[in-house]
Design an enzyme around this catalytic site. Structure first.
Site, PDB file in Angstrom:
ATOM      1  N   LYS A 186      40.199  38.653  44.134  1.00 20.95           N
ATOM      2  CA  LYS A 186      41.438  38.920  44.530  1.00 20.95           C
ATOM      3  C   LYS A 186      42.339  37.687  44.617  1.00 20.95           C
ATOM      4  O   LYS A 186      41.705  36.487  44.071  1.00 20.95           O
ATOM      5  CB  LYS A 186      41.174  39.422  45.933  1.00 20.95           C
TER       6      LYS A 186
HETATM    7  C1  LIG Z   1      38.658  45.061  45.744  1.00 16.66           C
HETATM    8  C2  LIG Z   1      39.288  46.436  46.296  1.00 16.66           C
HETATM    9  C3  LIG Z   1      38.843  47.169  47.391  1.00 16.66           C
HETATM   10  C4  LIG Z   1      37.486  46.615  47.854  1.00 16.66           C
HETATM   11  O1  LIG Z   1      37.300  45.285  48.268  1.00 16.66           O
HETATM   12  P1  LIG Z   1      35.974  44.693  48.971  1.00 16.66           P
HETATM   13  O2  LIG Z   1      36.337  43.396  49.484  1.00 16.66           O
HETATM   14  O3  LIG Z   1      35.445  44.317  47.481  1.00 16.66           O
HETATM   15  O4  LIG Z   1      35.159  45.795  49.573  1.00 16.66           O
HETATM   16  C5  LIG Z   1      39.291  48.135  47.822  1.00 16.66           C
HETATM   17  N1  LIG Z   1      40.412  48.929  47.348  1.00 16.66           N
HETATM   18  C6  LIG Z   1      41.086  48.073  46.323  1.00 16.66           C
HETATM   19  C7  LIG Z   1      42.247  48.780  45.849  1.00 16.66           C
HETATM   20  C8  LIG Z   1      40.286  46.897  45.550  1.00 16.66           C
HETATM   21  O5  LIG Z   1      41.059  46.470  44.647  1.00 16.66           O
END
Ligand SMILES: *Cc1c(COP(=O)(O)O)cnc(C)c1O
Length: 385
Positions: A186
């Site tokens: 992210k």
């Molecule tokens: C990465 C992601 C998640 C989950 O995030 P985590 O922190 O890995 O649990 C949820 N929704 C979207 C759209 C994502 O890209």
């Protein structure tokens, strides 16, 4: 091709500051949920202009807890997009509720607000929009639909959208509940981590308690210098807390957030210029009066004109040492959803259409100009034949 020249998709920047901060936390001997987490929560709260921010172990945990504390349960329906990561819909299912998909718009790739009303039933409890790639959803329309249907709860999956803004409002300050992710790929990372922002003090308090075993007082105050304090179990809670190790990493990352975003904007513009005449559709420009956080740069391949499939295109990029992503193959095309709900590809025609053509190029602020050149060169070489 030597392995060290392979461009890894979504690679984070981890600098000496991060390494120092994490080792400092390790030296304090408080590595669990403590002062660094509180500091990180306050920093995100200010950044997102939110009333309350609670750090958790992941965005998946954040989504799940947001629904649990709002009373979403078995028999309820939650409306969301199928063009999202598995976690969005799984979090709904984990509450016992049913995810109800609504197709996306082809150009924004966000949930189509005009279709939401057709999916609302007596059992609908919440709307769960996802800001795809960091492009804010049409929150005015979504908020209006929620109000017109007995104040449906709105929970934003803002895993891509920490930097995003909608009409002067920062994502995190718009809806009752907003969930962020600090997963490794992210825009900023804590390795694993998430955050809930909410304007509701009661929900904030419940999230704090439910996220750490359902204890009336959290471990931080329990083991502080006040001496031992008894706790009371008020709910059979979850183990969803963030640690100080993660938060110390996140605090360093947050200090770079605007610099990294400007770098991604620069790469984005270079890609747009370079791909203009190729058989691909580049991302639509951000909507007026919004900030797009530039989490993903997605191309839609014109399969017929290019004369190759999306997967062959990915393979050709991989061969040239470039890691890519697919965001996403729509959830309704996956085994579990096909079998449980009997979905056919054409049930969500736009999500299906995008699923067959989309690919994401590396967009990390870590990319050097030479790497960006290499990516542009490879894409051009494969598509001009
Ligand atoms: C990465 C992601 C998640 C989950 O995030 P985590 O922190 O890995 O649990 C949820 N929704 C979207 C759209 C994502 O890209």
């Amino acid at each position: 091709m030597a392995n060290d020249s392979y461009i890894v998709f979504g690679s984070p920047i981890i600098g000496e500051e991060e390494i120092f901060a994490v080792t400092e936390t390790l030296r304090t001997a408080w590595i669990g949920t403590g002062p660094r987490v509180a500091e990180f929560e306050e920093a995100i709260r200010l950044y997102s202009r939110a009333r309350n921010a609670m750090a958790l172990g992941s965005c998946t945990a954040a989504l799940h807890l947001s629904m649990v504390v709002s009373g979403v349960e078995r028999g309820d329906e939650v409306i969301t997009t199928p063009l999202t990561f598995a976690a969005t819909a799984a979090a709904i299912i984990h509450t016992g509720a049913t995810p109800v998909f609504v197709d996306v718009e082809r150009d924004s790739m966000n949930i189509d607000p005009d279709l939401i009303e057709f999916a609302i039933t007596r059992d609908t409890r919440a709307l769960l929009p996802v800001h795809f790639a960091g492009r804010p959803c049409n929150m005015d329309k979504i908020g209006e639909i929620a109000r017109n249907h007995g104040d449906l709860l709105v929970i934003e999956d803002a895993a891509h959208a920490l930097e995003s803004e909608y009409k002067g409002r920062k994502v995190g300050s718009i809806s009752p509940l907003t969930c962020f992710s600090f997963y490794a790929t992210k825009n900023i990372t804590t390795a694993e981590g998430g955050m809930v922002c909410t304007d509701r003090a009661d929900l904030a308090e419940m999230i704090k308690i439910y996220g750490l075993h359902g204890l009336s007082a959290d471990a931080w105050s329990r083991f502080s210098d006040k001496g031992y304090q008894h706790y009371e179990v008020v709910f059979p809670g979850f183990k969803y807390n963030m640690t100080d190790i993660q938060a110390s990493l996140g605090l360093c990352q947050l200090s770079q957030i605007e610099i990294w975003m400007r770098r991604r904007e620069e790469i984005w513009e270079r890609y747009n210029d370079a791909f203009r005449d190729l058989p691909v559709v580049v991302p639509k420009d951000p909507e007026p009066d919004t900030v797009h956080s530039r989490h993903l740069y997605t191309l839609l391949l014109d399969v017929d004109e290019a004369g190759l499939s999306r997967d062959d295109f990915l393979a050709a990029l991989n061969q040239r040492g470039i890691g890519t992503g697919v965001h996403y193959r729509s959830l309704h095309l996956h085994k579990y959803y096909r079998e449980r709900f009997g979905y056919k590809p054409q049930d969500f025609p736009n999500a299906n259409w995008i699923s067959e053509r989309t690919l994401s190029l590396p967009l990390s602020a870590k990319l050097t100009d030479e790497e960006v050149d290499r990516i542009i060169g490879a894409v051009t070489e494969i598509l001009i034949r």
